[in-house]
Design a protein around this motif. Structure first.
Motif, PDB file in Angstrom:
ATOM      1  N   PHE A 147      -8.898  -6.708   9.150  1.00 54.65           N
ATOM      2  CA  PHE A 147      -9.762  -7.455   9.797  1.00 54.65           C
ATOM      3  C   PHE A 147     -10.648  -7.974   7.834  1.00 54.65           C
ATOM      4  CE2 PHE A 147      -7.500  -7.548  13.269  1.00 54.65           C
ATOM      5  CZ  PHE A 147      -7.184  -9.011  13.895  1.00 54.65           C
ATOM      6  N   ASP A 148     -11.260  -7.080   7.219  1.00 55.90           N
ATOM      7  CA  ASP A 148     -12.240  -7.164   6.898  1.00 55.90           C
ATOM      8  C   ASP A 148     -11.768  -7.078   4.987  1.00 55.90           C
ATOM      9  OD1 ASP A 148     -13.991  -6.521   4.417  1.00 55.90           O
ATOM     10  OD2 ASP A 148     -14.436  -4.605   4.824  1.00 55.90           O
ATOM     11  N   PHE A 149     -12.513  -8.435   4.735  1.00 50.36           N
ATOM     12  CA  PHE A 149     -11.619  -9.239   3.733  1.00 50.36           C
ATOM     13  C   PHE A 149     -11.324  -8.470   2.586  1.00 50.36           C
ATOM     14  CE2 PHE A 149     -12.527 -12.035  -0.467  1.00 50.36           C
ATOM     15  CZ  PHE A 149     -11.067 -13.206  -0.544  1.00 50.36           C
ATOM     16  N   LEU A 150     -12.399  -7.409   2.206  1.00 49.11           N
ATOM     17  CA  LEU A 150     -12.677  -6.997   0.527  1.00 49.11           C
ATOM     18  C   LEU A 150     -11.241  -5.916   1.282  1.00 49.11           C
ATOM     19  CD1 LEU A 150     -16.504  -6.644   0.186  1.00 49.11           C
ATOM     20  CD2 LEU A 150     -14.319  -8.059  -0.933  1.00 49.11           C
ATOM     21  N   ARG A 151     -10.594  -5.506   2.385  1.00 49.30           N
ATOM     22  CA  ARG A 151     -10.421  -4.281   2.194  1.00 49.30           C
ATOM     23  C   ARG A 151      -8.283  -4.650   2.381  1.00 49.30           C
ATOM     24  NH1 ARG A 151     -11.592   0.803   5.860  1.00 49.30           N
ATOM     25  NH2 ARG A 151      -9.557   0.555   6.257  1.00 49.30           N
ATOM     26  N   LEU A 152      -8.317  -6.013   1.930  1.00 46.42           N
ATOM     27  CA  LEU A 152      -7.130  -6.816   1.726  1.00 46.42           C
ATOM     28  C   LEU A 152      -6.199  -6.393   0.437  1.00 46.42           C
ATOM     29  CD1 LEU A 152      -7.435 -10.605   2.936  1.00 46.42           C
ATOM     30  CD2 LEU A 152      -6.839  -8.119   4.419  1.00 46.42           C
ATOM     31  N   ARG A 153      -5.594  -5.974   1.086  1.00 49.50           N
ATOM     32  CA  ARG A 153      -4.410  -5.239  -0.419  1.00 49.50           C
ATOM     33  C   ARG A 153      -2.810  -5.076   0.118  1.00 49.50           C
ATOM     34  NH1 ARG A 153      -4.480   1.131  -1.230  1.00 49.50           N
ATOM     35  NH2 ARG A 153      -3.934   1.607   1.499  1.00 49.50           N
ATOM     36  N   GLY A 154      -2.337  -5.967  -1.286  1.00 50.26           N
ATOM     37  CA  GLY A 154      -0.572  -6.019  -0.812  1.00 50.26           C
ATOM     38  C   GLY A 154       0.009  -6.100  -2.412  1.00 50.26           C
ATOM     39  N   VAL A 155       1.867  -6.018  -2.009  1.00 51.05           N
ATOM     40  CA  VAL A 155       2.740  -6.890  -2.907  1.00 51.05           C
ATOM     41  C   VAL A 155       3.617  -7.108  -2.417  1.00 51.05           C
ATOM     42  CG1 VAL A 155       3.715  -5.421  -4.743  1.00 51.05           C
ATOM     43  CG2 VAL A 155       1.723  -4.255  -3.895  1.00 51.05           C
ATOM     44  N   GLU A 156       3.719  -8.263  -3.720  1.00 48.92           N
ATOM     45  CA  GLU A 156       5.111  -9.175  -3.479  1.00 48.92           C
ATOM     46  C   GLU A 156       5.683  -9.055  -4.065  1.00 48.92           C
ATOM     47  OE1 GLU A 156       6.212 -13.799  -2.371  1.00 48.92           O
ATOM     48  OE2 GLU A 156       4.538 -13.526  -3.895  1.00 48.92           O
ATOM     49  N   LEU A 157       7.250  -9.145  -3.974  1.00 53.00           N
ATOM     50  CA  LEU A 157       7.839  -7.804  -4.955  1.00 53.00           C
ATOM     51  C   LEU A 157       9.473  -9.407  -4.632  1.00 53.00           C
ATOM     52  CD1 LEU A 157       8.098  -5.495  -3.566  1.00 53.00           C
ATOM     53  CD2 LEU A 157       8.867  -4.902  -5.162  1.00 53.00           C
ATOM     54  N   LEU A 158       9.552  -9.777  -5.831  1.00 52.59           N
ATOM     55  CA  LEU A 158      10.503 -11.391  -5.462  1.00 52.59           C
ATOM     56  C   LEU A 158      11.870 -10.685  -6.200  1.00 52.59           C
ATOM     57  CD1 LEU A 158       7.539 -12.895  -5.977  1.00 52.59           C
ATOM     58  CD2 LEU A 158       9.176 -14.528  -4.670  1.00 52.59           C
ATOM     59  N   GLY A 159      13.159 -11.149  -6.027  1.00 50.07           N
ATOM     60  CA  GLY A 159      14.297 -11.078  -6.706  1.00 50.07           C
ATOM     61  C   GLY A 159      15.363 -10.690  -6.168  1.00 50.07           C
ATOM     62  N   SER A 160      16.453 -10.796  -6.449  1.00 52.60           N
ATOM     63  CA  SER A 160      17.617 -11.040  -5.537  1.00 52.60           C
ATOM     64  C   SER A 160      18.499  -9.209  -5.520  1.00 52.60           C
ATOM     65  CB  SER A 160      18.686 -10.819  -6.900  1.00 52.60           C
ATOM     66  OG  SER A 160      18.301 -12.388  -7.306  1.00 52.60           O
ATOM     67  N   ALA A 161      18.555  -9.769  -4.015  1.00 50.38           N
ATOM     68  CA  ALA A 161      19.135  -7.665  -3.432  1.00 50.38           C
ATOM     69  C   ALA A 161      20.645  -7.877  -3.538  1.00 50.38           C
ATOM     70  CB  ALA A 161      18.975  -7.840  -1.917  1.00 50.38           C
ATOM     71  N   ARG A 162      21.258  -6.970  -3.752  1.00 53.78           N
ATOM     72  CA  ARG A 162      22.717  -6.587  -3.573  1.00 53.78           C
ATOM     73  C   ARG A 162      22.564  -5.559  -2.931  1.00 53.78           C
ATOM     74  NH1 ARG A 162      24.561  -2.437  -6.752  1.00 53.78           N
ATOM     75  NH2 ARG A 162      23.251  -1.605  -8.816  1.00 53.78           N
ATOM     76  N   THR A 163      24.335  -5.447  -2.045  1.00 54.02           N
ATOM     77  CA  THR A 163      24.632  -4.241  -1.362  1.00 54.02           C
ATOM     78  C   THR A 163      24.987  -2.838  -2.300  1.00 54.02           C
ATOM     79  OG1 THR A 163      25.474  -5.625  -0.049  1.00 54.02           O
ATOM     80  CG2 THR A 163      26.409  -4.003   0.111  1.00 54.02           C
TER      81      THR A 163
END
Length: 154
Positions: free
Chosen positions: A81-97
């Protein structure tokens, strides 16, 4: 690799990103089904520094969606809930088996590292367990975007 267009002030360094992805327990995987509807699901994962490895049930909507359309988006975040503690990563692409489906443990050099990382992360360093229901998906991201709002304090 394309990625961070805006928000470079709050972007994680490669080292910060790798550490973050190595310690977070759960990601959210977004896929699109054949009907065009999105689907998001939580999943355990490992990051090897270049690819995100997803160990997924092979009889799941997520697996079927990826086999039908390989494009995915994955979010790993924390902070509460603390805005200044928000962090993250978004990864986009294609997945393969990778490997047999479902995975039964047939020797495959490409899976040695992800299975070791997975066992270290989720089984306390034990051996990776093959249950005949899961398979490996590898996302080599085309785009990575990260954020760490704690950097706004500086």
């Amino acid at each position: 690799m394309p990625g961070q267009r805006r928000g470079t002030r709050i972007a994680m360094t490669d080292e910060e990103r790798d550490t973050f992805l190595g310690t977070q327990p759960v990601c959210r995987v977004a896929t699109v089904g054949p009907d065009g509807h999105p689907h998001t699901s939580a999943l355990w994962f490992v990051w090897d520094g270049t690819a995100l490895w997803l160990n997924s049930l092979t009889k799941s909507r997520r697996w079927a969606d990826i086999c039908n359309r390989s494009a995915i988006s994955v979010i790993v975040d924390d902070g509460g809930f603390d805005f200044l503690r928000l962090r993250g990563v978004e990864l986009l692409g294609s997945a393969r088996t990778v490997g047999e489906v479902p995975r039964t443990g047939e020797p495959l050099d490409e899976l040695v590292a992800p299975e070791r990382l997975f066992a270290d992360k989720y089984a306390g360093g034990g051996a990776f367990r093959y249950d005949g229901r899961h398979g490996w998906l590898r996302l080599t991201p085309e785009t990575i975007v990260s954020w760490d709002f704690a950097k706004l304090r500086a």
